[in-house]
Motif scaffolding. Structure first.
Motif, PDB file in Angstrom:
ATOM      1  N   ILE A 256      90.251  50.472  49.916  1.00 37.06           N
ATOM      2  CA  ILE A 256      91.158  49.467  50.473  1.00 37.06           C
ATOM      3  C   ILE A 256      90.712  49.252  51.913  1.00 37.06           C
ATOM      4  CG2 ILE A 256      93.514  48.910  51.158  1.00 37.06           C
ATOM      5  CD1 ILE A 256      94.533  50.546  48.829  1.00 37.06           C
ATOM      6  N   PHE A 257      90.458  48.005  52.268  1.00 36.28           N
ATOM      7  CA  PHE A 257      89.910  47.699  53.586  1.00 36.28           C
ATOM      8  C   PHE A 257      90.845  46.757  54.326  1.00 36.28           C
ATOM      9  CE2 PHE A 257      87.258  45.857  56.833  1.00 36.28           C
ATOM     10  CZ  PHE A 257      86.358  46.863  57.155  1.00 36.28           C
ATOM     11  N   VAL A 258      91.067  47.045  55.623  1.00 37.07           N
ATOM     12  CA  VAL A 258      91.854  46.159  56.482  1.00 37.07           C
ATOM     13  C   VAL A 258      91.038  45.817  57.715  1.00 37.07           C
ATOM     14  CG1 VAL A 258      93.991  45.804  57.759  1.00 37.07           C
ATOM     15  CG2 VAL A 258      94.005  47.224  55.698  1.00 37.07           C
ATOM     16  N   ALA A 259      90.887  44.520  57.966  1.00 34.94           N
ATOM     17  CA  ALA A 259      90.297  44.029  59.218  1.00 34.94           C
ATOM     18  C   ALA A 259      91.445  43.630  60.123  1.00 34.94           C
ATOM     19  CB  ALA A 259      89.389  42.836  58.951  1.00 34.94           C
ATOM     20  N   PRO A 260      91.799  44.455  61.132  1.00 36.76           N
ATOM     21  CA  PRO A 260      92.964  44.149  61.966  1.00 36.76           C
ATOM     22  C   PRO A 260      92.722  42.962  62.876  1.00 36.76           C
ATOM     23  CG  PRO A 260      91.870  46.134  62.740  1.00 36.76           C
ATOM     24  CD  PRO A 260      91.166  45.729  61.484  1.00 36.76           C
ATOM     25  N   VAL A 275      97.069  47.817  64.165  1.00 29.97           N
ATOM     26  CA  VAL A 275      96.598  49.010  63.473  1.00 29.97           C
ATOM     27  C   VAL A 275      97.749  49.700  62.754  1.00 29.97           C
ATOM     28  CG1 VAL A 275      95.804  51.373  63.928  1.00 29.97           C
ATOM     29  CG2 VAL A 275      94.525  49.429  64.815  1.00 29.97           C
ATOM     30  N   ALA A 276      98.904  49.803  63.394  1.00 31.23           N
ATOM     31  CA  ALA A 276     100.055  50.443  62.752  1.00 31.23           C
ATOM     32  C   ALA A 276     100.426  49.721  61.465  1.00 31.23           C
ATOM     33  CB  ALA A 276     101.243  50.463  63.712  1.00 31.23           C
ATOM     34  N   ARG A 277     100.404  48.401  61.499  1.00 27.80           N
ATOM     35  CA  ARG A 277     100.683  47.639  60.285  1.00 27.80           C
ATOM     36  C   ARG A 277      99.629  47.904  59.215  1.00 27.80           C
ATOM     37  NH1 ARG A 277     102.324  42.618  64.159  1.00 27.80           N
ATOM     38  NH2 ARG A 277     104.496  42.347  63.522  1.00 27.80           N
ATOM     39  N   ALA A 278      98.373  48.021  59.631  1.00 30.64           N
ATOM     40  CA  ALA A 278      97.294  48.277  58.681  1.00 30.64           C
ATOM     41  C   ALA A 278      97.464  49.624  57.998  1.00 30.64           C
ATOM     42  CB  ALA A 278      95.948  48.204  59.397  1.00 30.64           C
ATOM     43  N   ILE A 279      97.837  50.654  58.763  1.00 31.47           N
ATOM     44  CA  ILE A 279      98.013  51.996  58.194  1.00 31.47           C
ATOM     45  C   ILE A 279      99.127  51.980  57.154  1.00 31.47           C
ATOM     46  CG2 ILE A 279      98.690  54.368  58.732  1.00 31.47           C
ATOM     47  CD1 ILE A 279      97.434  53.870  61.546  1.00 31.47           C
ATOM     48  N   ALA A 280     100.265  51.382  57.505  1.00 31.62           N
ATOM     49  CA  ALA A 280     101.382  51.313  56.564  1.00 31.62           C
ATOM     50  C   ALA A 280     100.973  50.570  55.296  1.00 31.62           C
ATOM     51  CB  ALA A 280     102.576  50.629  57.230  1.00 31.62           C
ATOM     52  N   TYR A 281     100.217  49.480  55.450  1.00 30.08           N
ATOM     53  CA  TYR A 281      99.779  48.675  54.305  1.00 30.08           C
ATOM     54  C   TYR A 281      98.913  49.489  53.345  1.00 30.08           C
ATOM     55  CZ  TYR A 281      96.739  45.351  51.832  1.00 30.08           C
ATOM     56  OH  TYR A 281      96.018  44.687  50.875  1.00 30.08           O
ATOM     57  N   VAL A 282      97.942  50.242  53.866  1.00 31.02           N
ATOM     58  CA  VAL A 282      97.053  51.008  52.991  1.00 31.02           C
ATOM     59  C   VAL A 282      97.851  52.008  52.165  1.00 31.02           C
ATOM     60  CG1 VAL A 282      95.169  52.684  52.909  1.00 31.02           C
ATOM     61  CG2 VAL A 282      95.021  50.722  54.449  1.00 31.02           C
ATOM     62  N   PHE A 283      98.763  52.717  52.800  1.00 29.08           N
ATOM     63  CA  PHE A 283      99.556  53.696  52.049  1.00 29.08           C
ATOM     64  C   PHE A 283     100.471  53.006  51.035  1.00 29.08           C
ATOM     65  CE2 PHE A 283      99.005  56.824  55.747  1.00 29.08           C
ATOM     66  CZ  PHE A 283      98.017  57.533  55.073  1.00 29.08           C
ATOM     67  N   GLU A 284     100.997  51.825  51.386  1.00 30.27           N
ATOM     68  CA  GLU A 284     101.825  51.076  50.431  1.00 30.27           C
ATOM     69  C   GLU A 284     101.020  50.682  49.196  1.00 30.27           C
ATOM     70  OE1 GLU A 284     103.100  47.733  52.694  1.00 30.27           O
ATOM     71  OE2 GLU A 284     104.452  48.898  53.980  1.00 30.27           O
ATOM     72  N   ARG A 285      99.821  50.155  49.415  1.00 30.82           N
ATOM     73  CA  ARG A 285      99.008  49.707  48.279  1.00 30.82           C
ATOM     74  C   ARG A 285      98.505  50.892  47.455  1.00 30.82           C
ATOM     75  NH1 ARG A 285     101.408  45.972  48.746  1.00 30.82           N
ATOM     76  NH2 ARG A 285     100.822  43.839  49.285  1.00 30.82           N
ATOM     77  N   ALA A 286      98.185  51.998  48.100  1.00 32.72           N
ATOM     78  CA  ALA A 286      97.768  53.188  47.354  1.00 32.72           C
ATOM     79  C   ALA A 286      98.897  53.676  46.465  1.00 32.72           C
ATOM     80  CB  ALA A 286      97.319  54.279  48.324  1.00 32.72           C
ATOM     81  N   ALA A 287     100.131  53.656  46.988  1.00 34.29           N
ATOM     82  CA  ALA A 287     101.282  54.057  46.174  1.00 34.29           C
ATOM     83  C   ALA A 287     101.461  53.114  44.998  1.00 34.29           C
ATOM     84  CB  ALA A 287     102.543  54.088  47.044  1.00 34.29           C
TER      85      ALA A 287
END
Length: 653
Positions: A256-260, A275-287
């Protein structure tokens, strides 16, 4: 407005509120940010007038700690919940006072700029012994685990990130910089950027039309290289780089890749709110995928308290409460940039720090960089942190001798206009909201084009010293060697836009960046696996509050990995092809080795907690070449040993 409400805002925001009713001051801030900007959509600095300043340019991205619900009168803004009580929001400067005065608001922190910090390294960390063990135990490649990468860009066309049938290994790609077009949309729960899922990427690859994915990558991109180290499968190949030789640590992981967002000002890659939004997003999508996840972030900054108490670090720690999650951060490359000073004062004593501006950086190997052609065109920031049992006052003297007034604790001084054409803002707070410590914030801004070149003297006097210890940090700046001017000329500025501590004031310890100092992040140092020495640039621990970080060191010097645009015609010579691999250095390259290792550990046990992961990595670490078996500020607890870490997860000894 009460004093307690005023202190809800960090000093950067307080200074900007001072300037809000001064159009000339605001225009100067904007010109400072844009003068050397190279992005195509940046407005020309000389074109800025009071009438031309758009609402977007007067909006600030902030992180907010709430003790209740989002205030009703501000609910129309773009709020993103990062973790319980921690939010990111874009807010016009004109509404900052309403945010500050809202009862539920505990603290508002300005988003800070973040910057970017295999063939032999795989064997060095013994990851190859985990992929295909010779003792008959099952191999591990990271299958069923998400490796999240938050970085500049990713070349999704490379075979390194595709399966054997040509389909993508990227489950989601969120480019925060794009505006949705046609059938595109932002991720659910977010109001900006464009999200591409696996189906959209596969459709573009199958049609041989990667342009359907509007995410753009630059040749040799930092993010592509980092992703290749963590999870490349080694399938990208050309005559110089055969397939199967340059394999990442977790070649079977899902990406899962995020370009902030990249709109944080001159030289800044992104900011902490994005970056904080990106971190939350990755964990949301992994879940959503039902997978454990490890995030690698080879980005950071040098401001803040360096004790894990910034808003983004607190949010990271909260997100890591869930088992099956880990966050890896590059320690930073600050050891050569002389950005930390420290000392101890007794009552009545004064210490003068030399703050060098305009170039002349001395390097660890004896070379001194000449002064740049331009000088320092950026806003310069310093933070001085000390115990709140003490009381310090401070003033600043310019190289020309002009001085500010003394500023005492709990005083926020309006910008001092110095005769040299610079402005100085000083804010002193004895009991800061997030950690209760005392902080002095100093900002020097160019009113015309540049900050005065030379040594600025920071005088610190202890009015009362019970403990007496202090740490001073210079914030990271653009750090560009070559700068393109508005008239098209390119000049050699020799990194003169990065100020530093002169003389003997530099303290090489406590140089870790943020968020490497977060309590639950795993910070990684960089060593050269060929020479077995720590890289001179690698940031040193411990944290300002004395915690043992970095946890571990991994190879990060001369790492050959995935090259964005590999195999495409070389724009400099159409008869040649861009090579499939490129070599890069830095803790940015060391960190993804550890992220990949954690993916292998989570494949074995998806319920591992981040504290178990941290302690296993430390227990498995090979001793540093110095022979030390205890914590070392440069090496952490030793060198990454992937095989032993996985063995310990399996119950080995």
């Amino acid at each position: 407005m009460t004093e307690s409400n005023q202190r809800k805002l960090d000093p950067r925001l307080r200074r900007q509120m001072h300037a809000f009713d001064q159009p000339a001051r605001l225009l100067n801030d904007l010109r400072s940010d844009l003068t050397m900007a190279t992005t195509a959509d940046a407005p020309a600095a000389e074109a800025l007038t009071a009438d031309a300043v758009s609402p977007a340019l007067l909006t600030r991205r902030v992180l907010v700690t709430l003790d209740g619900d989002v205030p009703d009168d501000l609910a129309d803004l773009d709020w993103s919940c990062i973790a319980d009580r921690y939010y990111a929001v874009d807010i016009p400067l004109a509404r900052l006072d309403a945010l500050r005065d809202a009862e539920a608001v505990r603290f508002v922190e300005a988003a800070r700029g973040y910057f970017p910090f295999l063939d032999t390294s795989l064997g060095e960390v013994r990851a190859d012994a985990v992929h295909a063990p010779e003792d008959g135990t099952p191999g591990a490649t990271g299958e069923g685990v998400v490796v999240g990468i938050i970085d500049s860009s990713l070349d999704v066309t490379l075979d390194d990130f595709r399966n054997e049938d040509g389909t993508t290994r990227v489950a989601f790609l969120w480019d925060q910089n794009l505006t949705p077009q046609g059938d595109e949309s932002s991720p659910e729960g977010y109001t900006f950027g464009v999200e591409y899922d696996r189906d959209a990427i596969d459709a573009a690859l199958a049609a041989d039309a990667p342009g359907q994915i509007r995410h753009r990558w630059e040749a040799g991109s930092h993010g592509t290289h980092v992703a290749g180290i963590a999870a490349g499968n080694g399938r990208s190949a050309d005559d110089a780089f055969p397939a199967g030789q340059y394999v990442g640590v977790a070649p079977g992981a899902t990406l899962i890749f995020v370009a902030p967002r990249f709109d944080g000002g001159v030289g800044t890659f992104t900011d902490s709110a994005s970056v904080a939004r990106a971190i939350a997003y990755v964990f949301e999508r992994a879940a959503q995928l039902g997978m454990p996840a490890v995030i690698n972030m080879s980005l950071g900054q040098n401001g803040g308290s360096h004790d894990g108490e910034s808003t983004v670090e607190r949010a990271i720690d909260r997100l890591l409460d869930v088992p099956g999650r880990a966050f890896v951060s590059a320690a930073g490359n600050e050891h050569i940039w002389r950005g930390h000073a420290s000392g101890r004062l007794v009552t009545g004593e004064t210490r003068t720090l030399q703050w060098r501006v305009g170039g002349g950086l001395p390097l660890p190997w004896g070379e001194v960089l000449p002064e740049g052609e331009l000088g320092d065109f950026s806003v310069n920031e310093m933070e001085i942190w000390y115990g709140s049992r003490d009381r310090f006052r401070v003033r600043l003297l310019a190289p020309s001798g002009h001085a500010t007034d003394w500023v005492v604790p709990d005083e926020s001084a309006l910008p001092f206009a110095l005769p040299n054409g610079n402005e100085v803002f000083i804010d002193s707070e004895r009991f800061t909201v997030l950690n209760g410590d005392a902080r002095i914030y100093i900002e020097v801004s160019p009113v015309d084009d540049f900050v005065e070149r030379g040594i600025w003297q920071v005088e610190i006097e202890a009015l009362e010293a019970r403990d007496g210890d202090f740490d001073a940090f210079i914030e990271r700046d653009a750090r560009r060697r070559w700068v393109r001017l508005r008239d098209g000329r390119v000049v050699d500025n020799r990194y003169a836009d990065q100020s530093f501590f002169g003389g003997d004031d530099f303290d090489p310890t406590v140089t870790l960046g943020t968020p490497a100092t977060a309590r639950r992040s795993i910070a990684v140092a960089n060593y050269d696996n060929e020479s077995q020495v720590i890289n001179p640039s690698s940031s040193r621990g411990p944290t300002r509050d004395g915690r043992a970080k970095p946890e571990i060191a991994a190879p990060g010097t001369g790492i050959v990995a995935s090259n964005a645009d590999g195999g495409q015609p070389d724009p400099r010579d159409a008869s040649q092809r861009v090579p499939m691999r490129v070599s890069k250095d830095g803790t940015s390259m060391a960190a993804p080795h550890v992220a990949g290792a954690i993916a292998l550990m989570l494949e074995r046990d998806p319920r591992l907690t981040v504290e178990q992961i941290r302690k296993i990595l430390i227990a498995a670490a090979a001793p540093s070449p110095t022979g030390l078996t205890v914590f070392d500020p440069a090496w952490g607890y030793g060198r990454l040993d992937v095989r032993r870490a996985v063995d310990l997860v399996d119950g080995g000894v």
